[in-house]
Design a protein around this motif. Structure first.
Motif, PDB file in Angstrom:
ATOM      1  N   ALA A  83      36.467  49.623  57.853  1.00 34.73           N
ATOM      2  CA  ALA A  83      35.896  48.304  57.582  1.00 34.73           C
ATOM      3  C   ALA A  83      36.359  47.744  56.353  1.00 34.73           C
ATOM      4  O   ALA A  83      36.517  46.701  56.192  1.00 34.73           O
ATOM      5  CB  ALA A  83      34.400  48.334  57.709  1.00 34.73           C
ATOM      6  N   SER A  84      36.154  48.660  55.032  1.00 30.30           N
ATOM      7  CA  SER A  84      36.811  48.223  53.823  1.00 30.30           C
ATOM      8  C   SER A  84      38.190  47.996  53.903  1.00 30.30           C
ATOM      9  O   SER A  84      38.814  46.983  53.292  1.00 30.30           O
ATOM     10  CB  SER A  84      36.357  49.111  52.756  1.00 30.30           C
ATOM     11  N   ILE A  85      39.054  48.738  54.694  1.00 32.07           N
ATOM     12  CA  ILE A  85      40.506  48.707  54.673  1.00 32.07           C
ATOM     13  C   ILE A  85      40.725  47.184  55.526  1.00 32.07           C
ATOM     14  O   ILE A  85      41.754  46.515  55.020  1.00 32.07           O
ATOM     15  CB  ILE A  85      41.319  49.807  55.463  1.00 32.07           C
ATOM     16  N   ALA A  86      40.088  47.086  56.427  1.00 38.99           N
ATOM     17  CA  ALA A  86      40.168  45.910  57.273  1.00 38.99           C
ATOM     18  C   ALA A  86      39.923  44.821  56.482  1.00 38.99           C
ATOM     19  O   ALA A  86      40.501  43.637  56.667  1.00 38.99           O
ATOM     20  CB  ALA A  86      39.476  45.960  58.652  1.00 38.99           C
ATOM     21  N   PHE A  87      38.974  44.764  55.618  1.00 38.53           N
ATOM     22  CA  PHE A  87      38.578  43.677  54.600  1.00 38.53           C
ATOM     23  C   PHE A  87      39.778  43.414  53.851  1.00 38.53           C
ATOM     24  O   PHE A  87      39.993  42.123  53.583  1.00 38.53           O
ATOM     25  CB  PHE A  87      37.207  43.811  53.866  1.00 38.53           C
ATOM     26  N   GLY A  88      40.341  44.314  53.002  1.00 33.14           N
ATOM     27  CA  GLY A  88      41.459  44.110  52.339  1.00 33.14           C
ATOM     28  C   GLY A  88      42.631  43.481  53.277  1.00 33.14           C
ATOM     29  O   GLY A  88      43.101  42.694  52.532  1.00 33.14           O
ATOM     30  N   PHE A  89      43.018  43.791  54.389  1.00 28.83           N
ATOM     31  CA  PHE A  89      43.939  43.261  55.081  1.00 28.83           C
ATOM     32  C   PHE A  89      43.623  41.942  55.551  1.00 28.83           C
ATOM     33  O   PHE A  89      44.485  40.883  55.239  1.00 28.83           O
ATOM     34  CB  PHE A  89      44.194  43.922  56.416  1.00 28.83           C
ATOM     35  N   LEU A  90      42.163  41.479  55.745  1.00 30.77           N
ATOM     36  CA  LEU A  90      41.926  40.187  55.749  1.00 30.77           C
ATOM     37  C   LEU A  90      41.998  39.243  54.809  1.00 30.77           C
ATOM     38  O   LEU A  90      42.090  38.270  54.599  1.00 30.77           O
ATOM     39  CB  LEU A  90      40.319  40.108  56.312  1.00 30.77           C
ATOM     40  N   ALA A  91      41.685  39.996  53.427  1.00 28.26           N
ATOM     41  CA  ALA A  91      41.802  39.166  52.341  1.00 28.26           C
ATOM     42  C   ALA A  91      43.378  38.770  52.076  1.00 28.26           C
ATOM     43  O   ALA A  91      43.378  37.680  51.761  1.00 28.26           O
ATOM     44  CB  ALA A  91      41.481  39.956  51.154  1.00 28.26           C
ATOM     45  N   PHE A  92      44.057  39.711  52.575  1.00 21.74           N
ATOM     46  CA  PHE A  92      45.626  39.194  52.453  1.00 21.74           C
ATOM     47  C   PHE A  92      45.984  38.026  53.409  1.00 21.74           C
ATOM     48  O   PHE A  92      46.637  37.173  52.969  1.00 21.74           O
ATOM     49  CB  PHE A  92      46.435  40.348  52.750  1.00 21.74           C
ATOM     50  N   GLY A  93      45.371  38.238  54.581  1.00 21.69           N
ATOM     51  CA  GLY A  93      45.513  36.916  55.718  1.00 21.69           C
ATOM     52  C   GLY A  93      45.108  35.814  54.919  1.00 21.69           C
ATOM     53  O   GLY A  93      45.786  34.840  55.110  1.00 21.69           O
ATOM     54  N   LEU A  94      43.882  35.865  54.710  1.00 14.88           N
ATOM     55  CA  LEU A  94      43.425  34.541  54.074  1.00 14.88           C
ATOM     56  C   LEU A  94      44.161  34.013  52.766  1.00 14.88           C
ATOM     57  O   LEU A  94      44.330  32.805  52.794  1.00 14.88           O
ATOM     58  CB  LEU A  94      41.998  34.814  53.514  1.00 14.88           C
ATOM     59  N   LEU A  95      44.480  34.995  51.630  1.00 12.58           N
ATOM     60  CA  LEU A  95      45.283  34.479  50.707  1.00 12.58           C
ATOM     61  C   LEU A  95      46.300  33.738  50.944  1.00 12.58           C
ATOM     62  O   LEU A  95      46.843  32.781  50.617  1.00 12.58           O
ATOM     63  CB  LEU A  95      45.243  35.617  49.757  1.00 12.58           C
ATOM     64  N   PHE A  96      47.389  34.438  51.842  1.00 15.85           N
ATOM     65  CA  PHE A  96      48.568  33.982  52.091  1.00 15.85           C
ATOM     66  C   PHE A  96      48.417  32.909  53.221  1.00 15.85           C
ATOM     67  O   PHE A  96      49.383  31.772  53.241  1.00 15.85           O
ATOM     68  CB  PHE A  96      49.363  35.258  52.574  1.00 15.85           C
ATOM     69  N   GLY A  97      47.495  32.745  54.007  1.00 23.10           N
ATOM     70  CA  GLY A  97      47.063  31.404  54.823  1.00 23.10           C
ATOM     71  C   GLY A  97      46.883  30.243  53.883  1.00 23.10           C
ATOM     72  O   GLY A  97      47.631  29.411  54.253  1.00 23.10           O
ATOM     73  N   VAL A  98      46.341  30.333  52.815  1.00 25.86           N
ATOM     74  CA  VAL A  98      45.863  29.236  51.804  1.00 25.86           C
ATOM     75  C   VAL A  98      47.612  29.034  51.238  1.00 25.86           C
ATOM     76  O   VAL A  98      47.834  27.957  50.899  1.00 25.86           O
ATOM     77  CB  VAL A  98      45.064  29.683  50.870  1.00 25.86           C
ATOM     78  N   LEU A  99      48.176  30.105  50.601  1.00 27.94           N
ATOM     79  CA  LEU A  99      49.446  29.687  50.268  1.00 27.94           C
ATOM     80  C   LEU A  99      50.398  29.057  51.190  1.00 27.94           C
ATOM     81  O   LEU A  99      51.033  28.265  50.593  1.00 27.94           O
ATOM     82  CB  LEU A  99      50.045  31.234  49.718  1.00 27.94           C
ATOM     83  N   ALA A 100      50.112  29.592  52.447  1.00 23.07           N
ATOM     84  CA  ALA A 100      51.157  28.759  53.476  1.00 23.07           C
ATOM     85  C   ALA A 100      50.969  27.145  53.495  1.00 23.07           C
ATOM     86  O   ALA A 100      51.698  26.423  53.594  1.00 23.07           O
ATOM     87  CB  ALA A 100      51.058  29.429  54.671  1.00 23.07           C
ATOM     88  N   TYR A 101      49.466  27.049  53.558  1.00 21.65           N
ATOM     89  CA  TYR A 101      48.982  25.551  53.508  1.00 21.65           C
ATOM     90  C   TYR A 101      49.514  24.902  52.331  1.00 21.65           C
ATOM     91  O   TYR A 101      50.108  23.809  52.409  1.00 21.65           O
ATOM     92  CB  TYR A 101      47.583  25.249  53.605  1.00 21.65           C
ATOM     93  N   LEU A 102      49.430  25.379  51.182  1.00 23.91           N
ATOM     94  CA  LEU A 102      49.864  24.939  49.903  1.00 23.91           C
ATOM     95  C   LEU A 102      51.552  24.765  49.783  1.00 23.91           C
ATOM     96  O   LEU A 102      51.748  23.508  49.369  1.00 23.91           O
ATOM     97  CB  LEU A 102      49.154  25.507  48.741  1.00 23.91           C
TER      98      LEU A 102
END
Length: 152
Positions: A83-102
């Motif tokens: 779960a903690s590793i998945a959370f880390g990957f999800l954080a990457f996904g969210l961060l770079f999703g925001v970066l893609a939008y910007l």
């Protein structure tokens, strides 16, 4: 197929960057005149290479090759570790999703305003348009990593 595409693009990009930097060094020492435009190309290519490298790193292995605090996860029970590793990957996904939008907004602004680069005089959108797509690729790899981690 996309796996090899990422690595192939990265190899060509790094090869081109090394060639440009080498040509600039040669020009500086042989002709005492640097190729100023290479800085513009190299800075933008470095951003693309970084994003491609992050995507490859997130894709590799069950837990990815990204930096994380292994000491914190090693002592957790297996379900919590996943779960903690998945959370880390999800954080990457969210961060770079925001970066893609910007980055997409930046590219649209460059297109709307018609801004041009200082050294080569080409539209800045040529440099900014690949960034949102590469950021989406990183976000996708982050989500893939989260699914891999949850599956165990």
């Amino acid at each position: 197929m996309l796996r090899r595409l990422e690595e192939t693009l990265l190899a060509f990009l790094l090869g081109g960057m090394a060639s440009l930097a080498f040509a600039n060094v040669l020009a500086r020492y042989l002709f005492r005149y640097p190729l100023a435009f290479t800085e513009e190309l190299l800075v933008n290519a470095f951003i693309w290479a970084t994003l491609l490298g992050i995507a490859v790193g997130l894709r590799e292995g069950a837990e990815g090759a990204h930096i994380r605090f292994v000491a914190l996860t090693e002592f957790l029970p297996a379900p919590w570790r996943r779960a903690s590793i998945a959370f880390g990957f999800l954080a990457f996904g969210l961060l770079f999703g925001v970066l893609a939008y910007l980055a997409w907004r930046q590219a649209l602004d460059d297109l709307a305003l018609g801004t041009i680069s200082p050294a080569l005089g080409v539209p800045n959108a040529l440099y900014t348009l690949p960034t949102p797509f590469l950021s989406l690729l990183v976000a996708w790899r982050g989500l893939e990593g989260a699914l891999r981690a949850l599956r165990g």
